[in-house]
Design an enzyme around this catalytic site. Structure first.
Site, PDB file in Angstrom:
ATOM      1  N   SER A  43      -5.478 -13.158  32.904  1.00 56.34           N
ATOM      2  CA  SER A  43      -5.150 -12.562  33.520  1.00 56.34           C
ATOM      3  C   SER A  43      -6.154 -10.931  33.830  1.00 56.34           C
ATOM      4  CB  SER A  43      -3.718 -12.205  34.067  1.00 56.34           C
ATOM      5  OG  SER A  43      -3.275 -12.852  33.868  1.00 56.34           O
ATOM      6  N   LYS A  88       9.960 -14.169  33.381  1.00 56.11           N
ATOM      7  CA  LYS A  88       9.960 -14.323  35.587  1.00 56.11           C
ATOM      8  C   LYS A  88      10.947 -14.355  36.401  1.00 56.11           C
ATOM      9  CE  LYS A  88       5.397 -17.321  36.417  1.00 56.11           C
ATOM     10  NZ  LYS A  88       4.686 -17.664  37.339  1.00 56.11           N
ATOM     11  N   GLY A 100       9.280 -22.308  34.592  1.00 60.45           N
ATOM     12  CA  GLY A 100       9.259 -21.346  34.918  1.00 60.45           C
ATOM     13  C   GLY A 100       8.348 -21.593  36.459  1.00 60.45           C
ATOM     14  N   TYR A 156      -4.770 -25.660  33.928  1.00 59.19           N
ATOM     15  CA  TYR A 156      -5.974 -24.942  34.449  1.00 59.19           C
ATOM     16  C   TYR A 156      -7.117 -24.670  33.030  1.00 59.19           C
ATOM     17  CZ  TYR A 156      -4.911 -19.954  33.482  1.00 59.19           C
ATOM     18  OH  TYR A 156      -4.526 -18.985  33.369  1.00 59.19           O
ATOM     19  N   GLY A 165      -5.084 -26.574  38.411  1.00 59.91           N
ATOM     20  CA  GLY A 165      -4.530 -24.983  38.788  1.00 59.91           C
ATOM     21  C   GLY A 165      -5.014 -23.376  38.504  1.00 59.91           C
TER      22      GLY A 165
HETATM   23  P1  ATR Z   1       9.912 -22.566  30.664  1.00 60.29           P
HETATM   24  O1  ATR Z   1      10.363 -23.919  30.150  1.00 60.29           O
HETATM   25  O2  ATR Z   1       9.548 -21.446  29.080  1.00 60.29           O
HETATM   26  O3  ATR Z   1       9.998 -22.341  31.664  1.00 60.29           O
HETATM   27  P2  ATR Z   1       7.911 -24.013  30.737  1.00 60.29           P
HETATM   28  O4  ATR Z   1       6.255 -24.119  29.640  1.00 60.29           O
HETATM   29  O5  ATR Z   1       7.674 -23.551  32.133  1.00 60.29           O
HETATM   30  O6  ATR Z   1       8.679 -23.264  29.746  1.00 60.29           O
HETATM   31  O7  ATR Z   1       7.788 -25.152  30.990  1.00 60.29           O
HETATM   32  C1  ATR Z   1       7.785 -26.706  30.287  1.00 60.29           C
HETATM   33  C2  ATR Z   1       8.445 -27.879  30.423  1.00 60.29           C
HETATM   34  O8  ATR Z   1       7.232 -28.659  30.235  1.00 60.29           O
HETATM   35  C3  ATR Z   1       9.460 -27.997  30.858  1.00 60.29           C
HETATM   36  O9  ATR Z   1       9.885 -28.848  32.123  1.00 60.29           O
HETATM   37  C4  ATR Z   1       9.075 -28.617  29.645  1.00 60.29           C
HETATM   38  O10 ATR Z   1      10.772 -30.602  29.590  1.00 60.29           O
HETATM   39  P3  ATR Z   1      12.383 -29.968  29.092  1.00 60.29           P
HETATM   40  O11 ATR Z   1      12.594 -28.973  30.425  1.00 60.29           O
HETATM   41  O12 ATR Z   1      13.164 -31.162  28.294  1.00 60.29           O
HETATM   42  O13 ATR Z   1      12.363 -28.900  27.563  1.00 60.29           O
HETATM   43  C5  ATR Z   1       8.293 -29.421  29.798  1.00 60.29           C
HETATM   44  N1  ATR Z   1       7.628 -30.439  28.361  1.00 60.29           N
HETATM   45  C6  ATR Z   1       7.394 -30.188  27.174  1.00 60.29           C
HETATM   46  N2  ATR Z   1       7.148 -30.945  26.599  1.00 60.29           N
HETATM   47  C7  ATR Z   1       7.536 -31.989  26.752  1.00 60.29           C
HETATM   48  C8  ATR Z   1       7.091 -33.117  26.441  1.00 60.29           C
HETATM   49  N3  ATR Z   1       6.788 -33.651  24.901  1.00 60.29           N
HETATM   50  N4  ATR Z   1       7.520 -34.269  27.419  1.00 60.29           N
HETATM   51  C9  ATR Z   1       8.046 -33.830  28.298  1.00 60.29           C
HETATM   52  N5  ATR Z   1       8.282 -32.972  28.778  1.00 60.29           N
HETATM   53  C10 ATR Z   1       8.006 -31.712  27.895  1.00 60.29           C
END
Ligand code: ATR
Length: 264
Positions: free
Chosen positions: A16, A65, A128, A211, A232
């Protein structure tokens, strides 16, 4: 000199400052845009700085957020319906929150001329950015919005905001026209998503919210299987442009220079 900020945790990955400072310079605006890593207990100080005019506006990113909302006086309709805010500023003595991710996603899809109307969309992840994507898909009249998240309860929670969601277990692959990776898998170049898309008919649309890196395994595997793909980057550019316009009242130019800037 007016001061703008992006706040989140972590924050060093954020592009940003790069894009906003580029447009600030291009439009000869006397401002600076910085980034700051915050903890949740620092949000009230940020709000105070905006009320006092020390900071003229802020972008809010992961993971604040939603948390920021309780500090705000007023929300745009998109921010209210998604319970997600990425742009704040002081207007008529009220701290106002907007959600420009909705517009960013919508414009990125319109740009590539994919018609969402009547399409079945599968979203992977429930983090988020997902409420903004669901809101935009509803506006664009998707016929079905399906969601699958490793932690199913997070997907189920989203039904409180969006009644029309269909929830699937992680690992299930229902029939879809478009699939969106909204997980964080792909941020590291070696990441792969443990879902098998090899039996899906060619010609679907694979969209990755990530992205940076530009080419995730999710997208390169999809291309090998004969699907359309998009990352993205446009969503990021359009959400930034919309925040810029809210703060400065100027539509910034979006051209090849911007893409080159972000490719560096
Ligand atoms: P936040 O949850 O803080 O908003 P995010 O980066 O926006 O963070 O979200 C991460 C997403 O990636 C989540 O949907 C997460 O799944 P969980 O809710 O089960 O944590 C998903 N994610 C991260 N690592 C993953 C993995 N190894 N396998 C499947 N999904 C994963």
């Amino acid at each position: 000199m007016k001061k703008y900020l992006v706040v989140g945790n972590p924050i060093n990955h954020s592009l940003s400052p790069l894009i906003h400072n580029f447009w600030i310079k291009e439009n000869n605006i006397k401002s600076i845009y910085d980034s700051q890593k915050l903890n949740i207990q620092d949000l009230d100080k940020l709000i105070l700085s905006i009320r006092e005019g020390k900071i003229s506006g802020a972008n809010i990113t992961v993971p604040f957020k939603r948390d920021i909302i309780s500090f705000l006086d007023k929300l745009s309709p998109e921010a209210k319906d998604t319970q997600s805010v990425n742009t704040i500023y002081l207007k008529d003595n009220e701290i106002t929150g907007h959600n420009t991710d909705v517009m960013g996603f919508k414009k990125s899809i319109e740009d590539i001329k994919f018609n969402i109307e009547g399409k079945k969309i599968l979203i992977l992840g429930a983090g988020g950015v997902v409420p903004s994507i669901i809101y935009a898909l509803n506006k664009m009249k998707a016929s079905q919005i399906m969601i699958s998240n490793r932690t199913k309860s997070k997907a189920t929670n989203l039904k409180k905001l969006f009644k029309n969601l269909d929830i699937f277990n992680w690992g299930d692959l229902p029939d879809f026209d478009m699939v969106i990776n909204a997980t964080s898998l792909g941020l590291n170049e070696k990441d792969t998503i443990n879902l098998d898309f090899s039996n899906i008919k060619k010609g679907k649309f694979f969209y990755d919210v990530i992205y940076n890196p530009a080419g995730t395994n999710f997208l390169s595997n999809a291309r090998k299987l004969g699907h359309e793909t998009e990352n993205g980057k446009k969503m990021f550019i359009y959400q930034a442009a919309s925040a810029f316009e809210i703060w400065h009242g100027i539509k910034p130019r979006i051209d090849e220079k911007i893409f080159e800037l972000l490719n560096k």
